[in-house]
Structure formats: C-alpha cells, structure tokens
Design a protein around this motif. Structure first.
Motif, PDB file in Angstrom:
ATOM      1  N   ILE A 167      21.927  -7.711 -33.495  1.00  0.00           N
ATOM      2  CA  ILE A 167      22.115  -7.611 -32.040  1.00  0.00           C
ATOM      3  C   ILE A 167      21.887  -6.185 -31.559  1.00  0.00           C
ATOM      4  CG2 ILE A 167      23.937  -7.690 -30.299  1.00  0.00           C
ATOM      5  CD1 ILE A 167      24.786 -10.251 -32.023  1.00  0.00           C
ATOM      6  N   VAL A 168      22.312  -5.222 -32.393  1.00  0.00           N
ATOM      7  CA  VAL A 168      22.074  -3.824 -32.039  1.00  0.00           C
ATOM      8  C   VAL A 168      20.575  -3.573 -31.925  1.00  0.00           C
ATOM      9  CG1 VAL A 168      22.285  -1.464 -32.828  1.00  0.00           C
ATOM     10  CG2 VAL A 168      24.195  -3.043 -33.120  1.00  0.00           C
ATOM     11  N   VAL A 169      19.833  -4.100 -32.906  1.00  0.00           N
ATOM     12  CA  VAL A 169      18.391  -3.879 -32.899  1.00  0.00           C
ATOM     13  C   VAL A 169      17.759  -4.538 -31.671  1.00  0.00           C
ATOM     14  CG1 VAL A 169      16.255  -4.365 -34.153  1.00  0.00           C
ATOM     15  CG2 VAL A 169      18.295  -3.647 -35.397  1.00  0.00           C
ATOM     16  N   MET A 170      18.284  -5.713 -31.294  1.00  0.00           N
ATOM     17  CA  MET A 170      17.724  -6.420 -30.142  1.00  0.00           C
ATOM     18  C   MET A 170      18.076  -5.745 -28.821  1.00  0.00           C
ATOM     19  SD  MET A 170      18.592 -10.174 -31.576  1.00  0.00           S
ATOM     20  CE  MET A 170      18.580 -11.029 -30.024  1.00  0.00           C
ATOM     21  N   GLY A 171      19.107  -4.916 -28.815  1.00  0.00           N
ATOM     22  CA  GLY A 171      19.439  -4.250 -27.554  1.00  0.00           C
ATOM     23  C   GLY A 171      20.918  -4.061 -27.316  1.00  0.00           C
ATOM     24  N   GLY A 172      21.748  -4.692 -28.108  1.00  0.00           N
ATOM     25  CA  GLY A 172      23.172  -4.387 -28.062  1.00  0.00           C
ATOM     26  C   GLY A 172      23.954  -5.155 -27.013  1.00  0.00           C
ATOM     27  N   VAL A 173      25.271  -4.874 -26.982  1.00  0.00           N
ATOM     28  CA  VAL A 173      26.165  -5.449 -25.972  1.00  0.00           C
ATOM     29  C   VAL A 173      26.806  -4.308 -25.200  1.00  0.00           C
ATOM     30  CG1 VAL A 173      26.898  -7.696 -26.782  1.00  0.00           C
ATOM     31  CG2 VAL A 173      27.828  -5.662 -27.834  1.00  0.00           C
ATOM     32  N   ASP A 174      27.300  -4.634 -24.016  1.00  0.00           N
ATOM     33  CA  ASP A 174      27.851  -3.588 -23.165  1.00  0.00           C
ATOM     34  C   ASP A 174      29.250  -3.945 -22.666  1.00  0.00           C
ATOM     35  OD1 ASP A 174      27.178  -5.679 -21.598  1.00  0.00           O
ATOM     36  OD2 ASP A 174      26.088  -4.541 -20.096  1.00  0.00           O
ATOM     37  N   ALA A 180      24.917  12.781 -16.853  1.00  0.00           N
ATOM     38  CA  ALA A 180      24.403  11.796 -17.798  1.00  0.00           C
ATOM     39  C   ALA A 180      23.049  12.264 -18.269  1.00  0.00           C
ATOM     40  CB  ALA A 180      24.286  10.447 -17.115  1.00  0.00           C
ATOM     41  N   ASP A 181      23.001  13.121 -19.307  1.00  0.00           N
ATOM     42  CA  ASP A 181      21.678  13.633 -19.659  1.00  0.00           C
ATOM     43  C   ASP A 181      21.131  13.102 -20.967  1.00  0.00           C
ATOM     44  OD1 ASP A 181      23.730  15.088 -20.714  1.00  0.00           O
ATOM     45  OD2 ASP A 181      23.269  16.880 -19.545  1.00  0.00           O
ATOM     46  N   LEU A 182      21.958  12.462 -21.765  1.00  0.00           N
ATOM     47  CA  LEU A 182      21.426  11.956 -23.028  1.00  0.00           C
ATOM     48  C   LEU A 182      21.186  10.454 -22.943  1.00  0.00           C
ATOM     49  CD1 LEU A 182      20.691  12.587 -25.965  1.00  0.00           C
ATOM     50  CD2 LEU A 182      23.043  12.066 -26.565  1.00  0.00           C
ATOM     51  N   LEU A 183      22.187   9.731 -22.503  1.00  0.00           N
ATOM     52  CA  LEU A 183      22.096   8.270 -22.474  1.00  0.00           C
ATOM     53  C   LEU A 183      22.074   7.797 -21.022  1.00  0.00           C
ATOM     54  CD1 LEU A 183      24.833   7.532 -25.149  1.00  0.00           C
ATOM     55  CD2 LEU A 183      22.401   7.176 -25.448  1.00  0.00           C
ATOM     56  N   SER A 184      21.426   6.660 -20.807  1.00  0.00           N
ATOM     57  CA  SER A 184      21.511   6.012 -19.495  1.00  0.00           C
ATOM     58  C   SER A 184      22.899   5.386 -19.362  1.00  0.00           C
ATOM     59  CB  SER A 184      20.452   4.923 -19.387  1.00  0.00           C
ATOM     60  OG  SER A 184      20.735   3.905 -20.331  1.00  0.00           O
ATOM     61  N   ASN A 185      23.260   4.957 -18.176  1.00  0.00           N
ATOM     62  CA  ASN A 185      24.554   4.294 -18.009  1.00  0.00           C
ATOM     63  C   ASN A 185      24.658   3.082 -18.926  1.00  0.00           C
ATOM     64  OD1 ASN A 185      24.997   6.147 -16.030  1.00  0.00           O
ATOM     65  ND2 ASN A 185      24.571   4.748 -14.326  1.00  0.00           N
ATOM     66  N   GLU A 186      23.611   2.280 -18.918  1.00  0.00           N
ATOM     67  CA  GLU A 186      23.553   1.115 -19.801  1.00  0.00           C
ATOM     68  C   GLU A 186      23.700   1.527 -21.259  1.00  0.00           C
ATOM     69  OE1 GLU A 186      22.135  -2.706 -19.546  1.00  0.00           O
ATOM     70  OE2 GLU A 186      23.981  -1.988 -18.620  1.00  0.00           O
ATOM     71  N   GLY A 187      22.933   2.554 -21.608  1.00  0.00           N
ATOM     72  CA  GLY A 187      22.925   3.009 -22.998  1.00  0.00           C
ATOM     73  C   GLY A 187      24.297   3.488 -23.431  1.00  0.00           C
ATOM     74  N   TYR A 188      24.991   4.173 -22.525  1.00  0.00           N
ATOM     75  CA  TYR A 188      26.327   4.664 -22.865  1.00  0.00           C
ATOM     76  C   TYR A 188      27.278   3.495 -23.093  1.00  0.00           C
ATOM     77  CZ  TYR A 188      30.576   7.413 -22.808  1.00  0.00           C
ATOM     78  OH  TYR A 188      31.762   7.991 -23.165  1.00  0.00           O
ATOM     79  N   ASN A 189      27.206   2.494 -22.208  1.00  0.00           N
ATOM     80  CA  ASN A 189      28.065   1.316 -22.387  1.00  0.00           C
ATOM     81  C   ASN A 189      27.799   0.648 -23.729  1.00  0.00           C
ATOM     82  OD1 ASN A 189      29.069   1.754 -19.883  1.00  0.00           O
ATOM     83  ND2 ASN A 189      27.935   0.108 -18.871  1.00  0.00           N
ATOM     84  N   ARG A 190      26.520   0.584 -24.089  1.00  0.00           N
ATOM     85  CA  ARG A 190      26.186  -0.071 -25.352  1.00  0.00           C
ATOM     86  C   ARG A 190      26.631   0.780 -26.538  1.00  0.00           C
ATOM     87  NH1 ARG A 190      21.577  -4.220 -24.009  1.00  0.00           N
ATOM     88  NH2 ARG A 190      22.164  -4.467 -21.839  1.00  0.00           N
ATOM     89  N   ALA A 191      26.554   2.099 -26.387  1.00  0.00           N
ATOM     90  CA  ALA A 191      26.965   2.971 -27.505  1.00  0.00           C
ATOM     91  C   ALA A 191      28.457   2.814 -27.784  1.00  0.00           C
ATOM     92  CB  ALA A 191      26.627   4.422 -27.190  1.00  0.00           C
ATOM     93  N   PHE A 192      29.308   2.835 -26.721  1.00  0.00           N
ATOM     94  CA  PHE A 192      30.737   2.739 -27.042  1.00  0.00           C
ATOM     95  C   PHE A 192      31.134   1.322 -27.439  1.00  0.00           C
ATOM     96  CE2 PHE A 192      31.382   2.429 -22.251  1.00  0.00           C
ATOM     97  CZ  PHE A 192      31.993   1.179 -22.228  1.00  0.00           C
ATOM     98  N   SER A 193      30.391   0.308 -26.941  1.00  0.00           N
ATOM     99  CA  SER A 193      30.700  -1.065 -27.378  1.00  0.00           C
ATOM    100  C   SER A 193      30.384  -1.227 -28.864  1.00  0.00           C
ATOM    101  CB  SER A 193      29.889  -2.084 -26.582  1.00  0.00           C
ATOM    102  OG  SER A 193      30.140  -1.939 -25.206  1.00  0.00           O
ATOM    103  N   LEU A 194      29.211  -0.717 -29.238  1.00  0.00           N
ATOM    104  CA  LEU A 194      28.794  -0.795 -30.637  1.00  0.00           C
ATOM    105  C   LEU A 194      29.783  -0.047 -31.532  1.00  0.00           C
ATOM    106  CD1 LEU A 194      26.574  -1.103 -32.851  1.00  0.00           C
ATOM    107  CD2 LEU A 194      25.636   1.031 -32.016  1.00  0.00           C
ATOM    108  N   HIS A 195      30.166   1.165 -31.091  1.00  0.00           N
ATOM    109  CA  HIS A 195      31.114   1.965 -31.854  1.00  0.00           C
ATOM    110  C   HIS A 195      32.411   1.178 -32.064  1.00  0.00           C
ATOM    111  CE1 HIS A 195      33.635   5.320 -33.081  1.00  0.00           C
ATOM    112  NE2 HIS A 195      34.452   5.072 -32.070  1.00  0.00           N
TER     113      HIS A 195
END
Ligand SMILES: [Cu+2]
Lengths: 557, 87
Positions: free
Chosen positions: A139-146, A70-85
C-alpha cells in the motif's frame, strides 16, 4: 579452525557444535521451522526491517518540521508519512517486538519446556504477520494512507481517497497473528512448565507475558471487528458510524480505544518483564516483592481495559462517563507505580554492575516514569482539554512507547544476545549506545512537551514560527537517536563473527535459560529440568559455591 | 441419553430460539425488542458453548477461559452505556 562464517566459529563446548542455529541448513530449514528459537529470529529480522521503514518515515517527518513552512512534503505527503510511521511502528514493530521475539525465544527456555505448546501455530502466526506487513508495504508503494494510525471515522469511512481498505485489511490480518501468539503463550504457560516450576517460581518475565497474552486474546478481536465495520461502511454504506445513515459517530472511537488503550499495555508489559530480569541480574539481588510485581502485571491487564474513554474527553463523550474514565485512568497508574518502586527497592544495596543492559533498564525506568506521570496529567479532565491533540500527547506516548518499550527492547537484545547467538558483544559500545539513545531520545521528545503545552497541534507540518527553535532541537535529537539505534546494528553483527564465545551464563544470572548452552541446543533441554527453587536466588556463589558458574563474577566490584 | 440425540435436541432448541427471534421481530415491542433479541442470542451462544464446544465436559479453567470473552464484553457494554445513557 577457520572462522569463515558465524556458524563455523571455534566450538568452545560440546553443546555449541549442535545448537539450534546449525541444526538444519538452508533457507527451507528456517522458513519451515517449528523451533520457537528460530521463529523468534524470523520475527527479529522482520520487525527490525519494519522498524527501519517506519523510522525512515519518522526521519521525513522530522526533516519537514525543521522549518515552519511546508518545504519538504506536500500536505498530502505529510499526512501519509505520519500515517505510515504510526501504522508500521504500532502494529508491525511495537506490538510484536518483545513478545514475538524474546517471548518466543525465552518463555519455553524459562519454564523448562522444549518448545511452545503449538509450534506449527507459532510458525503460522509469523506468516500471517508477514502477510499483513507486506500488504502494508504494498500500500505504501501504491501511494499510502492518510488517516493516521487511528483510522478515525468519518474521515476513514467516508472522505479519504487513499487506500484505506487495504490498510484496514493489513492491520486486520496482523491481528490474527497477535491472537494466535497470545493463545500459544497462555497454553504454554499453563501446560508446558517443567516439574516443580510452580506459578510462584515463574520468572517475572513470564508473568508479564502471560498478562500480555490475555490482552492479545481479549482485545484484538474487538479491533478486528471494528476495522471490519469501517470497511463495511466504506464499501457498502452500512450505517454504523455515520449519523446520516443512523450510526453513532463516537462508537468508532469507543471500539477502537477499547483495543488500543490495552494495546499500550501490550507494548509496555513485556518491556516491564524484560526490565525486571535486567534489574535483578544487574543488582545480583533477589527481586523485591515478587508477588506484587506478578500481581501488578495482571492488574494492569484487567484495569487497562477500563480506561479507554480518556481518549475521548473532548470528543463529545458525556462528562459523567469522562469522570469515570478519568478516575479509572488514575487507578491504573497504581500497579505501574508498584513496579517502579519494586525495581528501585531491588537495586537498593545491590552489587550493581553498570553494564549495557542495565543502562537500558535504567533508561526505561526514567523515561517510563516521565511518560507515566504525564499520562496522569492527561487523565485529568481539565488539563486534557488544554493539551488534547497537541504535541504534549505526542511526547507523552513516545516516552512510553519509544523511551519505554524500545529501550527495553534494546536492553533485552543486549542481555540475551549472548544466549541467542553464543557470542559476547562489546560492553563498552553497548554502554555508548544506551547513553546515545537516552540522550537523543530526551532531546527529541522533551521539547515536544513544551511545544504541546504552548499549543502546537499534532499532525500539522505548517506551524507558527515561534515554535521553530524547539522543533529544530527535536529534529537534531532525532538524528542522535537514529545514530543510537544504528550503532548496535554494527557491533552486534560484528560480534556474530568476531565476538568471544559467550559460555552458558556470561552474566552470572539465575534462570533456566542460563543453565543451557549458548546458543541453546535444538530442543533446549536434554533432560527436562526439575525445579526445586524460586527465581532470582542471588547471590549465586556465596549461597552455594558448587553451583557457581559465572566467570563474570570475578570482574564484579 | 445418547450423544447424537443430545446434539439433535440442542439443535432443535437453537432452531426454536431462532423462530422466537423472528417471531419477536413482528410484534410491536418497540425499544424492548433489541433487549429480547440479545437475550435470545445470548441463550443460543450459551447452548453452543456448553454443548457443541463441550465446555460441559471441561474443568473450571477452560470454563473460565470460555467465560472471559463474555466478562470482557460486559466491560465494554457497561462503560459504553455509561457514555450513551448520560450524554
Ligand atoms: Cu489510553
């Protein structure tokens, strides 16, 4: 004459001087328009924007998956990235993509009407859609969903600390846009057809949108209520899904997939309608099996509601119910297969023109067949136990939704672009981008079948190092795919200014939309046409030389 | 029968059904109670559709459209039951 702006271009016909594009100037004339063609363009611009946002999320995901750590995104960040996608791609791009842009633009033109049945409702539906989309962005700007795009309970209702309520509200709001659009299309097809435009003379694009609209109207309310129930449980602790409160933990999945499986057909039925038009125009032949294609759209819309349990084979659903859902899932493949056979038979002995739109249609057929056949594999109880929640599933649905729907979307964009803008685009570049998209797509998603079969689970960004080669292939493919999607943006925008005037019928195709000027006049038809023949009456020239209108005909070999 | 009288009668019928629902909830009916409540609710929805939403004056197509929601609800409930009753 100067060509300072696209609307300033040399008018080659009397009609072009007074088209829907210059029937009113200024932002107000667009934001308050009742014209289905302008509303279609509002949708085109907004969904392109959402496609780009969700595409950026995909780029983050693929970049993170280049390495097993996990070198680019944190675990949280990854969850939020695929949820947003997922959330943006599904509800703010794929579902509205073809129906709201091309359905809106073309259905009235194809059936010989001056507009949809409820023009104001049509505009309202765009505003509702934008409200949902902008709330998602906020919501994305505020921090997203996971939670993932599926909002599974109990995570969404109990455990997640992210902005679940906001995301639920955004999807809830956008649902009303779908319902209103579906309602509008149904009434339009029933009530606004030109004299002589019988049901048997409707272009198959209209049939597939009719079937889609039925799903819009009947499935979307179930999703809305389900999301509302999640919110009720999350905010007030009402026991609906949580067994500790007396709820049923599987009920959410039942209700969610009762909408979301038919939603797959919301995405793919309009694409099938597009492909039918593209194939007949490229083959210059009458469509093979008109009633089978029309009927299979309706059959898909109905049977598609009876298969949702195939998402729950390992979720604790009773094995008897699973067997029923497995059988029904195999049944729903039949009407899809009918369409594929009919397209192939239409091409048989056709005078095929290998232009950009046709290549996109071919890409659709190939990728849809792979997606559909792997869907049959997933419908088998035993195989599904093995590959459930792996990249095999991810690859399967991307073949349907991206390989299928997005290819058809680009095919439609290229095929009707001259009608929408009055300008021809570069055929060479459109062929290049079709090939780039097809190649990049396969390189991105085919390795994911192998990854899934070998057991790589979805939604994890730390993986076994043995999976790295395939993941790198997939990420490289995604870059090519991204280029393939960016390329049309350049030459299509270029054509707005420098493209040759298209003339009413650049493809030499049948259909009422090609009988009016490009771009069409504000009210489509000066006199409502009298329809005396069925659709796809090819060849145009040989049958009736006096009806010939396509200059392109001379170029055909 | 005048139109307003008809509306009042339908309204009275709806109130009567509401009273039935409340009454039934006090009886020791056990697992049959939800079935009875849903049946009464369906009857109320039917009255609203037929009279207040004026499906009685519409042609077959509009009636079919009105029915479609219920047919699809039947799809949902039937296959849900296929899971719930055999788990
Ligand atoms: Cu499904």
């Amino acid at each position: 004459m100067s060509r300072r702006t696209s609307q300033d271009a040399i008018p080659d016909t009397r009609e072009e001087r007074a088209s829907y594009l210059n029937a009113g100037q200024g932002l107000g004339s667009w934001l308050l328009t009742h014209d289905h063609k302008r509303i279609a363009l509002l949708y085109l611009i907004s969904i392109t924007f959402f496609f780009a946002v969700a595409g950026c999320a995909a780029a983050l995901i693929r970049a993170d998956l280049l390495t097993p750590e996990a070198d680019l995104l944190s675990n949280e960040g990854y969850n939020r990235a695929f949820s947003l996608h997922g959330i943006i791609m599904v509800w703010f791009f794929l579902i509205p993509s073809i129906p709201n842009v091309f359905g809106n633009f073309l259905i009235p033109l194809m059936i010989g009407a001056r507009d949809v049945a409820f023009p104001r409702l049509n505009l309202a539906s765009w505003y509702i859609f934008m409200a949902g989309g902008l709330l998602t962005l906020a919501i994305v700007v505020m921090g997203g969903v996971d939670t993932g795009w599926t909002f599974y309970t109990p995570y969404s209702s109990t455990y997640s600390n992210a902005y679940v309520i906001g995301a639920l509200a955004a999807v809830f709001i956008s649902g009303f846009s779908s319902i209103l659009t579906g309602l509008n299309f149904i009434v339009t097809v029933h009530k606004c057809r030109a004299p002589g435009m019988t049901w048997g003379r409707l272009p198959l694009f209209v049939w597939s949108h009719y079937a889609t609209s039925v799903i819009f109207v009947l499935a979307t309310p179930v999703l809305s209520i389900t999301l509302l129930l999640v919110a009720l449980e999350r905010i007030f602790g009402v026991g609906i899904f949580d067994p500790a409160l007396g709820g049923d933990p599987l009920l959410f999945q039942h209700l969610f997939w009762f909408y979301s499986h038919p939603a797959v057909y919301i995405m793919v039925l309009p694409a099938m309608g597009v492909v039918t038009e593209l194939i007949t125009a490229a083959a210059h032949k009458r469509v093979f099996g008109y009633w089978f294609i029309a009927g299979s759209s309706i059959a898909i819309a109905v049977i598609g509601f009876l298969v949702w349990g195939h998402h729950m084979f390992v979720a604790g659903q009773s094995p008897y119910a699973s067997a029923v859902f497995s059988f029904l899932s195999i049944v729903v493949a039949v009407p899809s297969a009918i369409k594929v056979y009919n397209w192939t038979a239409t091409l048989h002995k056709g005078e095929i023109l290998l232009d950009g739109p046709f290549l996109f249609a071919l890409a659709f057929i190939g990728l849809f067949v792979v997606g559909g056949l792997t869907g049959l594999m997933l419908a088998m109880l035993a195989i599904d136990v093995h590959v459930h929640d792996t990249y095999f599933v991810v690859a399967h649905f991307h073949y349907i939704m991206v390989g299928g729907t997005v290819s058809a979307f680009f095919g439609a964009l290229h095929y009707w672009w001259p009608k929408i803008t009055g300008r021809l685009h570069s055929d060479l570049w459109s062929r290049v981008s079709a090939i780039l998209i097809f190649g990049g797509f396969n390189m991105t998603f085919f390795p994911q079948f192998l990854l899934g079969y070998e057991g790589m689970p979805r939604r994890y960004h730390v993986y076994d190092p043995s999976f790295q080669v395939l993941n790198v292939m997939s990420s490289v493919g995604a870059s090519i795919l991204g280029l393939g999607y960016l390329l049309p943006l350049t030459y299509l925008l270029w054509s707005l200014r420098y493209g040759k005037p298209a003339g009413p019928n650049p493809w030499g195709a049948t259909g009422l939309e090609w009988s009016v000027a490009s771009p069409p006049p504000k009210h489509n038809f000066e006199t409502i046409p009298l329809v005396a023949t069925g659709p796809y009456r090819y060849p145009l020239e040989a049958d009736a030389p006096d009806e010939g209108e396509g200059e392109k005909e001379a170029e055909r070999v | 029968m005048t139109a307003s009288l008809r509306l009042v009668l339908v309204w009275a019928a709806l109130m009567g059904l509401l009273a039935l629902t409340i009454g039934a909830s006090f009886l020791p009916l056990g697992p049959v109670l939800p079935v009875i409540s849903y049946a009464i609710a369906a009857a109320k929805a039917g009255l609203v559709l037929w009279f207040f939403m004026e499906l009685r004056e519409e042609g077959g197509l509009a009636r079919l459209a009105g029915m479609a929601g219920f047919i699809w609800l039947a799809f949902l409930l039937t296959l849900l039951a296929a899971d719930l009753t055999t788990r």
